[in-house]
Design a protein around this motif. Structure first.
Motif, PDB file in Angstrom:
ATOM      1  N   LEU A 113       8.309  34.582  19.446  1.00  0.00           N
ATOM      2  CA  LEU A 113       8.209  33.161  19.766  1.00  0.00           C
ATOM      3  C   LEU A 113       9.284  32.722  20.754  1.00  0.00           C
ATOM      4  CD1 LEU A 113       7.497  31.736  16.196  1.00  0.00           C
ATOM      5  CD2 LEU A 113       5.850  32.403  17.967  1.00  0.00           C
ATOM      6  N   LYS A 114      10.337  33.509  20.844  1.00  0.00           N
ATOM      7  CA  LYS A 114      11.425  33.212  21.780  1.00  0.00           C
ATOM      8  C   LYS A 114      12.054  34.532  22.221  1.00  0.00           C
ATOM      9  CE  LYS A 114      14.535  32.109  17.916  1.00  0.00           C
ATOM     10  NZ  LYS A 114      13.540  32.375  16.858  1.00  0.00           N
ATOM     11  N   MET A 115      12.833  34.468  23.275  1.00  0.00           N
ATOM     12  CA  MET A 115      13.400  35.683  23.851  1.00  0.00           C
ATOM     13  C   MET A 115      14.270  36.437  22.857  1.00  0.00           C
ATOM     14  SD  MET A 115      15.362  36.104  27.487  1.00  0.00           S
ATOM     15  CE  MET A 115      16.593  37.376  27.712  1.00  0.00           C
ATOM     16  N   SER A 116      15.003  35.720  22.031  1.00  0.00           N
ATOM     17  CA  SER A 116      15.883  36.389  21.067  1.00  0.00           C
ATOM     18  C   SER A 116      15.109  37.187  20.019  1.00  0.00           C
ATOM     19  CB  SER A 116      16.799  35.371  20.384  1.00  0.00           C
ATOM     20  OG  SER A 116      16.030  34.395  19.697  1.00  0.00           O
ATOM     21  N   ASP A 117      13.810  36.868  19.826  1.00  0.00           N
ATOM     22  CA  ASP A 117      12.986  37.625  18.876  1.00  0.00           C
ATOM     23  C   ASP A 117      12.747  39.059  19.337  1.00  0.00           C
ATOM     24  OD1 ASP A 117      12.705  35.432  17.194  1.00  0.00           O
ATOM     25  OD2 ASP A 117      10.846  34.762  18.163  1.00  0.00           O
ATOM     26  N   LEU A 118      13.014  39.327  20.603  1.00  0.00           N
ATOM     27  CA  LEU A 118      12.772  40.657  21.162  1.00  0.00           C
ATOM     28  C   LEU A 118      13.930  41.614  20.948  1.00  0.00           C
ATOM     29  CD1 LEU A 118      11.125  39.326  24.388  1.00  0.00           C
ATOM     30  CD2 LEU A 118      10.026  41.026  22.924  1.00  0.00           C
ATOM     31  N   LYS A 119      15.079  41.087  20.582  1.00  0.00           N
ATOM     32  CA  LYS A 119      16.287  41.918  20.490  1.00  0.00           C
ATOM     33  C   LYS A 119      16.096  43.078  19.507  1.00  0.00           C
ATOM     34  CE  LYS A 119      21.304  41.678  19.880  1.00  0.00           C
ATOM     35  NZ  LYS A 119      21.532  42.330  21.184  1.00  0.00           N
ATOM     36  N   GLY A 120      16.223  44.287  20.035  1.00  0.00           N
ATOM     37  CA  GLY A 120      16.125  45.490  19.222  1.00  0.00           C
ATOM     38  C   GLY A 120      14.727  45.894  18.817  1.00  0.00           C
ATOM     39  N   ARG A 121      13.709  45.134  19.221  1.00  0.00           N
ATOM     40  CA  ARG A 121      12.324  45.472  18.834  1.00  0.00           C
ATOM     41  C   ARG A 121      11.796  46.610  19.700  1.00  0.00           C
ATOM     42  NH1 ARG A 121      10.009  40.937  16.251  1.00  0.00           N
ATOM     43  NH2 ARG A 121       8.343  42.354  15.570  1.00  0.00           N
ATOM     44  N   LYS A 122      11.158  47.575  19.067  1.00  0.00           N
ATOM     45  CA  LYS A 122      10.623  48.748  19.773  1.00  0.00           C
ATOM     46  C   LYS A 122       9.181  48.445  20.214  1.00  0.00           C
ATOM     47  CE  LYS A 122      11.605  51.069  16.104  1.00  0.00           C
ATOM     48  NZ  LYS A 122      11.691  52.129  15.076  1.00  0.00           N
ATOM     49  N   ILE A 123       8.987  48.400  21.533  1.00  0.00           N
ATOM     50  CA  ILE A 123       7.708  47.939  22.077  1.00  0.00           C
ATOM     51  C   ILE A 123       7.186  48.924  23.121  1.00  0.00           C
ATOM     52  CG2 ILE A 123       6.558  46.063  23.303  1.00  0.00           C
ATOM     53  CD1 ILE A 123       8.690  44.168  22.186  1.00  0.00           C
ATOM     54  N   ARG A 124       5.950  49.273  22.974  1.00  0.00           N
ATOM     55  CA  ARG A 124       5.323  50.184  23.932  1.00  0.00           C
ATOM     56  C   ARG A 124       4.992  49.469  25.230  1.00  0.00           C
ATOM     57  NH1 ARG A 124       0.254  49.998  26.883  1.00  0.00           N
ATOM     58  NH2 ARG A 124      -0.161  52.121  27.591  1.00  0.00           N
ATOM     59  N   THR A 125       5.200  50.164  26.351  1.00  0.00           N
ATOM     60  CA  THR A 125       4.793  49.683  27.663  1.00  0.00           C
ATOM     61  C   THR A 125       4.171  50.833  28.442  1.00  0.00           C
ATOM     62  OG1 THR A 125       5.527  48.615  29.718  1.00  0.00           O
ATOM     63  CG2 THR A 125       7.084  50.103  28.662  1.00  0.00           C
ATOM     64  N   ALA A 126       3.346  50.513  29.428  1.00  0.00           N
ATOM     65  CA  ALA A 126       2.636  51.547  30.186  1.00  0.00           C
ATOM     66  C   ALA A 126       3.387  52.009  31.425  1.00  0.00           C
ATOM     67  CB  ALA A 126       1.254  51.033  30.597  1.00  0.00           C
ATOM     68  N   THR A 127       4.354  51.216  31.907  1.00  0.00           N
ATOM     69  CA  THR A 127       4.949  51.472  33.220  1.00  0.00           C
ATOM     70  C   THR A 127       6.466  51.423  33.171  1.00  0.00           C
ATOM     71  OG1 THR A 127       4.997  49.135  33.839  1.00  0.00           O
ATOM     72  CG2 THR A 127       2.947  50.352  34.286  1.00  0.00           C
ATOM     73  N   ARG A 128       7.099  51.987  34.205  1.00  0.00           N
ATOM     74  CA  ARG A 128       8.558  51.916  34.228  1.00  0.00           C
ATOM     75  C   ARG A 128       9.042  50.512  34.597  1.00  0.00           C
ATOM     76  NH1 ARG A 128      11.400  54.996  39.324  1.00  0.00           N
ATOM     77  NH2 ARG A 128      10.192  54.071  41.032  1.00  0.00           N
ATOM     78  N   THR A 129       8.248  49.739  35.325  1.00  0.00           N
ATOM     79  CA  THR A 129       8.630  48.347  35.552  1.00  0.00           C
ATOM     80  C   THR A 129       8.621  47.585  34.228  1.00  0.00           C
ATOM     81  OG1 THR A 129       6.333  47.771  36.086  1.00  0.00           O
ATOM     82  CG2 THR A 129       7.798  48.297  37.933  1.00  0.00           C
TER      83      THR A 129
END
Length: 348
Positions: free
Chosen positions: A162-178
Motif C-alpha cells: 500500500l506504500k513504499m515502506s511495505d516493500l522493505k525486505g520483501r522478496k519479489i520476482r521480476t522478469a528483467t534486470r531493469t
C-alpha cells in the motif's frame, strides 16, 4: 528447415502427443517450428501466437505450415530461446529477451520504470526505435515483432503493498534486470526468474510475490497463489513493462522463395504492431476477472503520495541503465531521450 534437436522429450515421443499444430498435416513447402515457454492456455498463446500462425498459413494458401510447441517441449530453458532462434535449433520463438539480462541492452530502455504508459504506445515507440537505435542489436534475427505487455503490478502473499515502506525486505520476482534495479531502489529484494518458476518459488517461500500484468497471471494460477493486487493511482497505473519478442531464425527466412518471404513480411513489424499492442491491452480484461473470481483476493490503488516516492526512487534504475550503456561504450542518452519522446507522442 531447422536443425534436428535431440532431446529426451523427442526421443520419448512427447512432442507427437502434445504439440499443438495450427492446421492438419499438408503438403506444405515450408514447415516452421515455433517454440515458447508459455502453455497453450496462456492468453498470449491463444490470442496472438496461434492467430499469427493461422494468418501465415492462410496468407500462404497452405504452402507454409506452422507447428507450435509450448512449455519448452523441444528442450532447453526459457533463457535459451534467444539462442535457439539465432542458431536455427527452431524456426521461430516467442520469448522475453529480459530473461537473458544485458543481451539486448539498448532495447531495455522501454522497460525502465515509469517510462511505459500503454501497450499500444510503448509498442509503437519500440517499433520506431527498431528502425533506428535498435536495428544492429537485433541483426542476428528476422524480427517478426517486438511488443510489450500492459504493465506490471504487485501480486503478493501476506501483507499487501500500500506504500513504499511495505516493500522493505520483501522478496519479489521480476522478469528483467531493469526490474531488479527498480525493486532494489524501493527497498525490496528482487528475484529475477522466468514466468514458469513462479508457482514453485511461491510454494517454497523463495518469493512473497511477483511483478506481473493480469493477462499472464492465470497461466501460473496467481488467483490461487496470492491474495493482494496493487496498482498505482493516477493516469499511469502500471510501473513498468517487458519486451515480448517473436523472432525467426534468419536462415529459415532466407531459404524461402520471394513470395513466401512476402507473407512473413506482411505479418511482421509495423504491419502487426497495432494488433499486438491492442491485443495486450484487451487480454488484461478477462484475466483480471479471473483474479477477481476468488473472494479472498483484494485489489488496491497505491496512493498518489506513495507513487511519487516510488517514481523518485525509480530514477536509480534509469541512472543504472545509462551507466551500463556507458560501460559498454554506448551513448545511451539519445536512445533514452528518443524512447521517452516516442512513448509520450504515442500516448496522446
Amino acid at each position: 528447415m531447422t536443425k534436428k534437436l535431440i532431446s529426451t522429450a523427442i526421443a520419448g515421443g512427447f512432442i507427437a502427443g502434445f504439440a499443438l499444430v495450427s492446421t492438419p498435416a499438408t503438403s506444405a513447402e515450408v514447415t516452421l517450428r515455433t517454440h515458447t515457454f508459455i502453455p497453450p492456455v496462456a492468453n498470449p498463446g491463444k490470442t496472438f501466437v496461434l492467430p499469427w500462425s493461422r494468418k501465415v498459413e492462410a496468407a500462404s494458401k497452405g504452402r507454409i505450415k506452422v507447428e507450435n510447441y509450448w512449455t519448452m517441449q523441444l528442450g532447453g530453458k526459457p533463457t535459451q530461446l534467444l539462442d535457439q532462434a539465432r542458431d536455427g535449433v527452431v524456426d521461430v520463438v516467442l520469448t522475453l529477451p529480459g530473461y537473458t539480462p544485458g543481451r539486448m541492452p539498448k532495447s531495455e530502455v522501454v522497460e525502465l520504470p515509469f517510462l511505459h504508459t500503454t501497450p499500444q504506445a510503448t509498442t509503437f515507440a519500440l517499433t520506431d526505435l527498431m528502425d533506428t537505435h535498435l536495428k544492429k542489436e537485433w541483426s542476428e534475427y528476422k524480427v517478426i515483432s517486438n511488443f510489450v505487455h500492459a504493465g506490471s503490478m504487485f501480486m503478493m502473499r501476506g501483507k499487501p503493498i500500500l506504500k513504499m515502506s511495505d516493500l522493505k525486505g520483501r522478496k519479489i520476482r521480476t522478469a528483467t534486470r531493469t526490474g531488479v534495479w527498480y525493486l532494489k531502489a524501493l527497498g525490496a529484494v528482487p528475484v529475477p526468474a522466468p514466468l514458469p518458476s513462479i508457482p514453485q518459488m511461491l510454494s517454497k517461500g523463495v518469493i512473497e510475490g511477483a511483478m506481473l500484468p493480469f493477462e499472464i497471471a492465470p497461466a501460473v494460477k496467481m488467483q490461487e497463489l496470492v491474495s493482494h493486487f496493487s496498482e498505482l493511482s493516477g493516469s499511469q497505473p502500471r510501473m513498468n513493462t517487458s519486451i515480448i519478442s517473436l523472432l525467426m531464425h534468419p536462415g529459415s527466412y532466407n531459404k524461402m522463395p520471394p513470395d513466401l518471404k512476402k507473407v512473413i513480411d506482411g505479418l511482421s513489424g509495423r504491419n502487426i504492431a497495432k494488433w499486438a499492442g491492442q491485443n495486450w491491452a484487451d487480454i488484461e480484461i478477462p484475466a483480471k476477472k479471473i483474479m477477481q473470481s476468488k473472494k479472498k483476493n483484494k485489489f488496491y490503488k497505491i496512493a498518489p503520495a506513495e507513487v511519487d516516492k516510488m517514481r523518485a526512487a525509480s530514477q536509480f534504475a534509469h541512472k543504472e541503465w545509462l551507466r551500463q550503456m556507458k560501460k559498454r561504450g554506448i551513448d545511451g542518452e539519445p536512445v533514452y531521450r528518443d524512447a521517452k519522446a516516442l512513448i509520450a507522442k504515442y500516448s496522446k
